[in-house]
Motif scaffolding. Structure first.
Motif: not given
Ligand code: E4P
Length: 224
Positions: A57-58, A96-97, A106-107, A125-127
């Motif tokens: 996760h960056i 952006a997400t 994947k965010v 839509g964040a994972s």
């Protein structure tokens, strides 16, 4: 609950990757800056240590959605593997997400402090959403309770986004998040050590050693 490692210290990542069941690494700009190294060399080294199958996760640095998306593409291109683009929650971050989600990227929405923010991040839509437990506790909030509320909220609304609790200072906070049904926690090597060690365990291991040595000396089963 699964564990991730919240550091960019490569020696710590090597040790924890060898000795603990960690599922990946999380970083943020502060964590990266602490290492005072070339950015690309550092993140590529982290990817090499954990391999392509573990989560990385960056976090992006850009402020405008268009630039966040460009940074995300660059990170994916150079690091590959199981990658999650961390984006702090804000209007540009949500924009952006939504776009990254449509592109199948994947965010992880981070810097989450309220269940309302978590719900918006999930709808974008964040994972994963990353609520900051200790930073809430620091201001007389209740970080574990916020995590528990997010878990509950996602269950009620049948949302698949996972809760990646972050910002911990002790093992008790982590364990309480596990009891609240939190999917994952990102923690440091120090907290991992505090989760594994227990005085009664140390004394049990010493007892096994003492009793065995009375009969078999220093031999282990392989020597018998
Ligand atoms: C992880 O993704 C978070 O950025 C991190 O856990 C924040 O931790 P801190 O509150 O100790 O800085």
């Amino acid at each position: 609950m699964i564990y991730l490692l919240d550091t960019a210290d490569v020696e710590s990542i090597k040790r924890c990757n060898e000795f603990y069941p960690i599922e990946g690494v999380t970083t943020n700009p502060s964590i990266i800056a602490k290492e005072k190294k070339d950015f690309w060399e550092l993140v590529e080294e982290i990817r090499n240590i954990i391999g392509n199958d573990k989560m990385f996760h960056i976090q992006t640095r850009a402020e405008k959605a268009e630039d966040i998306i460009k940074e995300a593409m660059l990170l994916i291109g150079r690091l590959g593997g199981e990658i999650y683009i961390k984006i702090p929650i804000c209007e540009e971050g949500l924009k952006a997400t939504m776009q990254l989600n449509q592109m199948g990227i994947k965010v992880t929405m981070t810097a989450i402090f309220t269940p309302a923010q978590a719900l918006l991040a999930a709808r974008a839509g964040a994972s994963f959403v990353a609520p900051y437990v200790n930073r809430l506790d620091n201001i007389l909030g209740d970080g574990v309770d916020v995590v528990a509320q997010i878990v509950e909220e996602f269950k009620k609304h049948d949302i698949q986004t996972k809760v990646l609790a972050a910002s911990f200072k002790n093992a008790e906070q982590v364990h309480k998040c596990a009891l609240a049904g939190c999917h994952s926690a990102t923690i440091t090597e120090g907290t991992l050590k505090n989760l594994v060690s227990y005085p009664m365990t140390d004394s049990a291991i010493k007892g096994f050693d003492k009793d065995w040595k009375k009969v078999y000396g220093d031999k282990i089963i392989l020597d018998l």
